[in-house]
Scaffold this motif. Structure first.
Motif, PDB file in Angstrom:
ATOM      1  N   GLY A  16       0.770  -1.242   0.000  1.00  0.00           N
ATOM      2  CA  GLY A  16       0.000   0.000   0.000  1.00  0.00           C
ATOM      3  C   GLY A  16       0.802   1.294   0.000  1.00  0.00           C
ATOM      4  N   CYS A  17       2.100   1.214  -0.145  1.00  0.00           N
ATOM      5  CA  CYS A  17       2.930   2.423  -0.083  1.00  0.00           C
ATOM      6  C   CYS A  17       2.759   3.334  -1.299  1.00  0.00           C
ATOM      7  CB  CYS A  17       4.406   2.047   0.052  1.00  0.00           C
ATOM      8  SG  CYS A  17       4.770   1.109   1.538  1.00  0.00           S
ATOM      9  N   ASN A  18       2.351   2.798  -2.432  1.00  0.00           N
ATOM     10  CA  ASN A  18       2.179   3.620  -3.633  1.00  0.00           C
ATOM     11  C   ASN A  18       0.752   4.145  -3.792  1.00  0.00           C
ATOM     12  OD1 ASN A  18       4.792   3.717  -4.630  1.00  0.00           O
ATOM     13  ND2 ASN A  18       4.600   1.740  -5.650  1.00  0.00           N
ATOM     14  N   GLU A  19      -0.117   3.860  -2.835  1.00  0.00           N
ATOM     15  CA  GLU A  19      -1.496   4.337  -2.903  1.00  0.00           C
ATOM     16  C   GLU A  19      -1.569   5.866  -2.908  1.00  0.00           C
ATOM     17  OE1 GLU A  19      -4.510   2.993  -3.470  1.00  0.00           O
ATOM     18  OE2 GLU A  19      -3.339   1.223  -3.956  1.00  0.00           O
ATOM     19  N   HIS A  20      -0.671   6.505  -2.181  1.00  0.00           N
ATOM     20  CA  HIS A  20      -0.654   7.964  -2.122  1.00  0.00           C
ATOM     21  C   HIS A  20      -0.460   8.555  -3.521  1.00  0.00           C
ATOM     22  CE1 HIS A  20      -0.036  11.845  -0.177  1.00  0.00           C
ATOM     23  NE2 HIS A  20       0.927  12.048  -1.047  1.00  0.00           N
ATOM     24  N   VAL A  21       0.484   8.010  -4.274  1.00  0.00           N
ATOM     25  CA  VAL A  21       0.747   8.481  -5.641  1.00  0.00           C
ATOM     26  C   VAL A  21      -0.472   8.213  -6.519  1.00  0.00           C
ATOM     27  CG1 VAL A  21       2.157   8.102  -7.712  1.00  0.00           C
ATOM     28  CG2 VAL A  21       3.249   8.230  -5.468  1.00  0.00           C
ATOM     29  N   HIS A  22      -1.075   7.054  -6.360  1.00  0.00           N
ATOM     30  CA  HIS A  22      -2.245   6.696  -7.167  1.00  0.00           C
ATOM     31  C   HIS A  22      -3.415   7.651  -6.891  1.00  0.00           C
ATOM     32  CE1 HIS A  22      -5.148   4.350  -9.351  1.00  0.00           C
ATOM     33  NE2 HIS A  22      -5.891   4.254  -8.273  1.00  0.00           N
TER      34      HIS A  22
END
Length: 175
Positions: A152-158
């Motif tokens: 879930g670390c790339n959810e912010h970018v998404h």
């Protein structure tokens, strides 16, 4: 990044750079044309990947045919490595290199170009920039980004790419 140098290449120069990239490394010293060609390729890869995680829900991305193996081996070897914000010492110190070397070599013949240089974001919330990027091998990039996607670390970018959280800054790393 290397945009100013990239714009100055004509078709012939770009073709020569591409051909140079296919030659063995021993064929070159510190040839600036090769360095520029590598920078172009790394920048393009970074841009494509960032656009991908900005537009597709990261947890559903499959980066290779062996994502599961990469992730399992990565988490078995680097159980406590924080992937949301990387400490460069966890990749570049002598102790880290000793730990990464067998991991990386275990993917020789499994992952194409496993040892090619690529750019990796230090803070998963931010874009690629001089301050937020480090040089890593392709297998390190894949292992860390597969973990970021699954954890879930790339959810912010998404979310930012989809326009959610519009009050936030749109570039760089948020505070």
């Amino acid at each position: 990044m290397a945009a100013a140098g990239l714009a100055g290449l004509g078709p012939g120069e770009a073709a020569a750079a591409a051909q140079a990239l296919s030659l063995p490394a021993e064929s070159f010293g510190n040839d600036p044309r090769v360095e520029l060609a590598w920078a172009m390729k790394a920048h393009q890869h970074a841009e494509v990947y960032f656009n991908l995680i900005s537009s597709v829900e990261p947890k559903f991305l499959k980066l290779t045919q062996v994502d599961e193996r990469i992730y399992e081996e990565f988490r078995r070897t680097f159980r406590n490595l924080r992937v949301d914000v990387l400490d460069p010492e966890e990749l570049k110190s002598e102790a880290a290199k000793e730990k990464w070397r067998p991991f990386c070599l275990s993917f020789e013949g499994v992952v194409e170009d496993f040892n090619f240089g690529t750019l990796l974001r230090l803070d998963s919330r931010g874009e690629y920039s001089e301050e937020n990027s480090i040089l890593a091998t392709r297998i390190q990039f894949l292992a860390i980004e597969i973990a970021r996607n699954r954890e879930g670390c790339n959810e912010h970018v998404h979310r930012r790419g989809r326009g959610e959280g519009m009050g936030e800054r749109s570039h760089g790393v948020e505070s």
